[in-house]
Enzyme design. Structure first.
Site, PDB file in Angstrom:
ATOM      1  N   MET A  79      41.372  39.450  26.899  1.00 41.49           N
ATOM      2  CA  MET A  79      40.662  38.407  27.119  1.00 41.49           C
ATOM      3  C   MET A  79      39.272  38.468  27.950  1.00 41.49           C
ATOM      4  O   MET A  79      38.705  37.565  28.431  1.00 41.49           O
ATOM      5  CB  MET A  79      41.519  37.201  27.506  1.00 41.49           C
ATOM      6  CG  MET A  79      42.661  36.728  26.551  1.00 41.49           C
ATOM      7  SD  MET A  79      43.252  35.019  26.699  1.00 41.49           S
ATOM      8  CE  MET A  79      43.635  35.150  28.673  1.00 41.49           C
ATOM      9  N   GLY A  80      39.038  39.833  28.127  1.00 46.21           N
ATOM     10  CA  GLY A  80      37.742  40.059  29.004  1.00 46.21           C
ATOM     11  C   GLY A  80      38.117  40.087  30.478  1.00 46.21           C
ATOM     12  O   GLY A  80      39.242  39.859  30.765  1.00 46.21           O
ATOM     13  N   LEU A  91      37.487  42.180  32.608  1.00 44.51           N
ATOM     14  CA  LEU A  91      38.221  43.455  32.544  1.00 44.51           C
ATOM     15  C   LEU A  91      38.372  44.005  34.164  1.00 44.51           C
ATOM     16  O   LEU A  91      37.635  43.600  35.066  1.00 44.51           O
ATOM     17  CB  LEU A  91      37.515  44.430  31.735  1.00 44.51           C
ATOM     18  CG  LEU A  91      37.336  44.304  30.244  1.00 44.51           C
ATOM     19  CD1 LEU A  91      36.574  45.573  29.661  1.00 44.51           C
ATOM     20  CD2 LEU A  91      38.531  43.898  29.755  1.00 44.51           C
ATOM     21  N   HIS A 145      43.452  46.559  32.597  1.00 45.73           N
ATOM     22  CA  HIS A 145      42.834  46.913  31.175  1.00 45.73           C
ATOM     23  C   HIS A 145      42.473  48.373  30.882  1.00 45.73           C
ATOM     24  O   HIS A 145      42.540  48.765  29.927  1.00 45.73           O
ATOM     25  CB  HIS A 145      41.629  45.841  30.925  1.00 45.73           C
ATOM     26  CG  HIS A 145      42.085  44.276  30.946  1.00 45.73           C
ATOM     27  ND1 HIS A 145      41.392  43.570  32.003  1.00 45.73           N
ATOM     28  CD2 HIS A 145      42.803  43.499  30.279  1.00 45.73           C
ATOM     29  CE1 HIS A 145      41.902  42.534  31.897  1.00 45.73           C
ATOM     30  NE2 HIS A 145      42.831  42.348  31.083  1.00 45.73           N
ATOM     31  N   SER A 188      44.713  40.820  37.876  1.00 49.57           N
ATOM     32  CA  SER A 188      45.091  39.769  37.249  1.00 49.57           C
ATOM     33  C   SER A 188      43.403  39.308  36.913  1.00 49.57           C
ATOM     34  O   SER A 188      42.368  39.103  38.016  1.00 49.57           O
ATOM     35  CB  SER A 188      45.637  38.670  37.517  1.00 49.57           C
ATOM     36  OG  SER A 188      45.366  37.448  36.691  1.00 49.57           O
ATOM     37  N   SER A 189      42.766  38.726  35.789  1.00 51.83           N
ATOM     38  CA  SER A 189      41.572  38.278  35.826  1.00 51.83           C
ATOM     39  C   SER A 189      41.374  37.125  36.649  1.00 51.83           C
ATOM     40  O   SER A 189      40.512  36.522  36.908  1.00 51.83           O
ATOM     41  CB  SER A 189      40.952  37.946  34.311  1.00 51.83           C
ATOM     42  OG  SER A 189      41.313  39.139  33.602  1.00 51.83           O
ATOM     43  N   ARG A 190      42.576  36.440  36.864  1.00 46.76           N
ATOM     44  CA  ARG A 190      42.723  35.139  37.640  1.00 46.76           C
ATOM     45  C   ARG A 190      42.476  35.250  39.116  1.00 46.76           C
ATOM     46  O   ARG A 190      42.224  34.386  39.856  1.00 46.76           O
ATOM     47  CB  ARG A 190      43.958  34.357  37.374  1.00 46.76           C
ATOM     48  CG  ARG A 190      44.052  33.895  36.044  1.00 46.76           C
ATOM     49  CD  ARG A 190      45.281  32.850  35.701  1.00 46.76           C
ATOM     50  NE  ARG A 190      45.020  32.205  34.553  1.00 46.76           N
ATOM     51  CZ  ARG A 190      45.565  32.540  33.288  1.00 46.76           C
ATOM     52  NH1 ARG A 190      46.129  33.770  33.228  1.00 46.76           N
ATOM     53  NH2 ARG A 190      45.425  31.908  32.202  1.00 46.76           N
TER      54      ARG A 190
HETATM   55  P1  AMP Z   1      44.740  39.619  29.383  1.00 43.15           P
HETATM   56  O1  AMP Z   1      43.218  39.833  29.269  1.00 43.15           O
HETATM   57  O2  AMP Z   1      44.944  38.665  30.780  1.00 43.15           O
HETATM   58  O3  AMP Z   1      45.047  38.771  28.240  1.00 43.15           O
HETATM   59  O4  AMP Z   1      45.360  40.882  29.305  1.00 43.15           O
HETATM   60  C1  AMP Z   1      45.219  41.859  28.415  1.00 43.15           C
HETATM   61  C2  AMP Z   1      46.408  43.032  28.440  1.00 43.15           C
HETATM   62  O5  AMP Z   1      46.009  43.700  29.616  1.00 43.15           O
HETATM   63  C3  AMP Z   1      47.633  42.340  28.405  1.00 43.15           C
HETATM   64  O6  AMP Z   1      48.281  43.206  27.548  1.00 43.15           O
HETATM   65  C4  AMP Z   1      48.092  42.494  29.715  1.00 43.15           C
HETATM   66  O7  AMP Z   1      49.434  42.393  29.769  1.00 43.15           O
HETATM   67  C5  AMP Z   1      47.332  43.582  30.210  1.00 43.15           C
HETATM   68  N1  AMP Z   1      47.437  43.398  31.589  1.00 43.15           N
HETATM   69  C6  AMP Z   1      47.027  42.297  32.504  1.00 43.15           C
HETATM   70  N2  AMP Z   1      46.784  42.561  33.521  1.00 43.15           N
HETATM   71  C7  AMP Z   1      47.301  43.747  33.837  1.00 43.15           C
HETATM   72  C8  AMP Z   1      47.667  44.688  34.885  1.00 43.15           C
HETATM   73  N3  AMP Z   1      47.616  44.290  36.338  1.00 43.15           N
HETATM   74  N4  AMP Z   1      48.301  45.907  34.552  1.00 43.15           N
HETATM   75  C9  AMP Z   1      48.764  46.456  33.386  1.00 43.15           C
HETATM   76  N5  AMP Z   1      48.358  45.628  32.381  1.00 43.15           N
HETATM   77  C10 AMP Z   1      47.720  44.386  32.656  1.00 43.15           C
END
Ligand code: AMP
Length: 290
Positions: free
Chosen positions: A31-32, A34, A38, A188-190
């Site tokens: 979801m960007g 990054l 990611h 985390s993006s958050r």
């Molecule tokens: P998102 O952009 O948050 O939807 O995440 C996209 C992908 O990145 C998903 O498969 C998440 O599980 C993975 N992801 C997010 N945070 C992490 C992290 N800290 N380590 C590994 N993978 C992650």
């Protein structure tokens, strides 16, 4: 690196790459906003794939709170630069209307216990419908041979595996380990929405998981006792988890004892930011050779 906006352009580019010799196509759905998490998925994809596609799409159907969708960070130019530096070949960044055109009426629903536990309570039952629907659309649009997901979203990973198996989508689902900051907080993006003091408190989440791992290593296998260890660490930081669960790592059914692989999963709000994290618990092998 190419940025494409439509499924048609995406298919044309993937077809051309296959015709040019790319045998294995990997998809990294995001979801960007990054971060290194990611990027680690991209690295895993590139080890196998002749063509690596990253989707960047803030999927509205998986958000159950409009405020969370609105507040979700969007930074496409920065993301494109990061994706290119990581070696992504194609970024697929569609408008919502491309994936959900006028008249769109189909939902991919994964039923059963996997979608009724953990995140279901906090994010609502529609969350995994949104995830399953968009991931199936992305896999079909790319025609990917494999898709790469983070273990950080462990329940999402299981739901996607179930969906792909049930629908017979010919893509391998690859799990990648959680990437953390040096202080232990899962990327985390958050995280950018955490104030400094909140970020410091949020560290109790990975610390509570470490406390569980340490207790298990010392021989404590009862979920109730392990739960108490983690809850104490969280409470000291003023964090009351939405859930702190010990569940079977495949079925997500609650367990009273760590015997086979168990997922210890946490969701908690720190300030206004909802964070999730988990660790996979396995019994240390008794009487190992080394
Ligand atoms: P998102 O952009 O948050 O939807 O995440 C996209 C992908 O990145 C998903 O498969 C998440 O599980 C993975 N992801 C997010 N945070 C992490 C992290 N800290 N380590 C590994 N993978 C992650």
């Amino acid at each position: 690196m190419k940025i494409v906006r439509t499924v048609q352009e995406l298919r044309e580019n993937v077809r051309a790459a296959r015709a040019g010799g790319a045998e294995h196509v990997g998809l990294v759905p995001t979801m960007g906003a990054l971060h290194e998490g990611h990027i680690s998925l991209v690295a895993a994809a590139r080890r196998r794939s002749g063509l690596t596609v990253m989707s960047i799409f803030v999927n509205p159907t998986q958000f159950t709170e409009a405020s969370d969708l609105d507040a979700y960070p969007r930074q496409e130019a920065a993301d494109a630069a990061l994706a290119e530096a990581a070696g992504v070949d194609i970024v697929f960044a569609p408008e919502a209307s491309e994936l959900y055109p006028e008249g769109f009426a189909t939902t991919v629903h994964v039923g059963g216990p996997l979608t009724q536990t953990l995140e279901a309570a906090g994010r609502g039952p529609a969350h995994f419908d949104g995830v399953a629907t968009v991931v199936s659309k992305l896999l079909l649009a790319v025609g990917a041979d494999a898709a790469y997901f983070g273990q950080k979203d462990a329940q999402q990973l299981l739901v996607v595996r179930r969906m792909v198996a049930d629908l017979g989508i010919p893509a391998e689902i690859v799990a990648c380990p959680t990437v953390r900051d040096a202080d232990g907080l899962a990327k985390s993006s958050r995280n950018v929405r955490l104030r400094d003091d909140e970020r410091a408190r949020a560290l109790a989440i990975p610390r509570s998981l470490e406390a569980v791992e340490a207790a298990l290593a010392l021989g404590e296998t009862r979920s109730e006792a392990l739960h108490a260890r983690a809850a104490t660490v969280l409470a000291a930081a003023g964090i009351e988890p939405e859930y702190l669960a010990f569940v079977d790592a495949s079925s997500l059914a609650p367990v009273t004892e760590v015997a086979s692989p168990v997922l210890c999963a946490i969701a908690a709000r720190v300030g206004t930011v909802r964070l999730i994290d988990n660790t996979l618990l396995t019994l240390p092998r008794a009487g190992g050779e080394n």
